[in-house]
Design an enzyme around this catalytic site. Structure first.
Site, short mmCIF file in Angstrom:
data_model
loop_
_atom_site.label_atom_id
_atom_site.label_comp_id
_atom_site.label_asym_id
_atom_site.label_seq_id
_atom_site.Cartn_x
_atom_site.Cartn_y
_atom_site.Cartn_z
NE ARG A 54 42.76 48.25 39.52
CZ ARG A 54 43.96 48.82 39.61
NH1 ARG A 54 44.07 50.00 40.15
NH2 ARG A 54 45.03 48.24 39.11
CB THR A 55 39.72 42.01 40.21
OG1 THR A 55 39.74 43.00 39.19
CG2 THR A 55 38.53 41.09 40.00
CE LYS A 82 55.79 21.91 44.65
NZ LYS A 82 55.06 21.53 45.87
NE ARG A 104 42.10 39.44 36.84
CZ ARG A 104 42.21 40.76 36.93
NH1 ARG A 104 43.39 41.32 37.06
NH2 ARG A 104 41.14 41.53 36.92
CG HIS A 132 37.22 42.15 34.24
ND1 HIS A 132 36.68 41.67 35.42
CD2 HIS A 132 38.31 42.90 34.61
CE1 HIS A 132 37.39 42.11 36.44
NE2 HIS A 132 38.38 42.85 35.98
#
Ligand code: CP
Length: 302
Positions: A54-55, A82, A104, A132
């Protein structure tokens, strides 16, 4: 404000401005051409170190509806494998001209760290178990849209509070906006510091349900658990799951919310998830307008 890192950073007036702006911008979604030239020439980077449905998609859609250029960066498949650090990754993306970075990350505090390194705006799209803020804003928007007010609203947030950034952001924002929040969970799924949060706490869902205008169900975040927090899924569901019988004990106008992803049959039954009183898909739709509003206000769109 330059960044959106915590729902607690917003004053009542600032939060209301975001919700009002989102309501204006929601009208763009009803047009045949769903686009405004507001952020033309600006670049928004979506920097996702954790999975999201969703986000990530709604931030991308929101930026595109405002005509910004969008770069979607996922840690999987990048030079993070890496050994490249968050700081070097962020500086690399900034060198390409990012005006805003939506991040996020599994580490609580990652968005705050990033804000010290980059020149553009940082938007916290979920940092570990911490916050959030755009989820809380879209939740508040949905409550106001459905029930007509936030002041005095009685909101129960139910489930895995311990691992939930959604719960913390909602408690901070909803209290600022005048709502009363009660957290409902078994003692093992509450943070030890919960007594310092501006809300009430209950272990008894059946006692709280008849007194709630909004019941927000949360997923048990098994991916963040190293220990066993309850005896069995069946027992958790029996004590803290929302089924049709419990839905009937809520006030007639009360709504059920869920930030998603839902686990049907655990915290919410399929019957409740599919009920017209459940706002889960409205929350997703409102998330696009809400994130348009946040990008517009932070990037000073015209
Ligand atoms: N509510 C929420 O943050 O969902 P995603 O993890 O799919 O973005």
């Amino acid at each position: 404000m330059r960044h959106l890192l915590s729902a607690g950073d917003l004053s009542r007036d600032e939060a209301t401005l975001v919700l009002d702006t989102a309501a204006e911008l929601a009208q763009v979604g009803d047009r045949s051409v769903k686009k405004l030239p507001t952020l033309r020439g600006r670049t928004v980077v979506n920097l996702f170190y954790e999975d999201s449905t969703r986000t990530r998609t709604s931030f991308e859609l929101a930026a595109k509806r405002l005509s910004a250029d969008v770069i979607n960066f996922s840690a999987k498949g990048s030079s993070v494998s890496k050994g490249e650090s968050l700081k070097d990754t962020a500086l690399t993306l900034q060198a390409m001209g990012a005006d805003a970075v939506v991040i996020r990350h599994s580490a609580s505090g990652a968005a705050h760290r990033l804000a010290n390194w980059v020149d553009g705006s940082v938007l916290n799209a979920g940092d570990g178990t911490h916050e959030h803020p755009t989820q809380a804003l879209l939740d508040a928007y949905t409550m106001r849209d459905r029930l007509g007010r936030l002041d005095g609203l009685r909101v129960a947030v139910v489930g895995d509070i311990l691992h939930s950034r959604v719960a913390r952001s909602n408690v901070l924002l909803l209290t600022t906006l005048g709502a009363h929040v009660t957290l409902v969970a078994p003692p093992t799924l509450l943070p030890v510091s919960v007594h310092t949060w501006p809300c009430e706490v209950s272990y008894d869902l059946d006692e709280v349900l008849p007194k709630s205008d909004v019941v927000m169900m949360l997923r048990v975040q098994a991916e963040r658990m190293r220990d066993s927090f309850f005896p069995s899924v069946r027992e958790y569901s029996r004590n803290y799951g929302l089924d049709g019988e419990r839905l009937n004990r809520m006030p007639a106008e009360a709504i059920v919310m869920h930030p998603g992803p839902m686990v049907r049959g655990m915290e919410i039954s399929a019957e409740v998830a599919d009920s017209p009183r459940c706002t889960v898909t409205e929350q997703v739709a409102n998330g696009v307008s809400l994130r348009m509003a946040v990008l517009y206000l932070l990037l000073g769109g015209s």
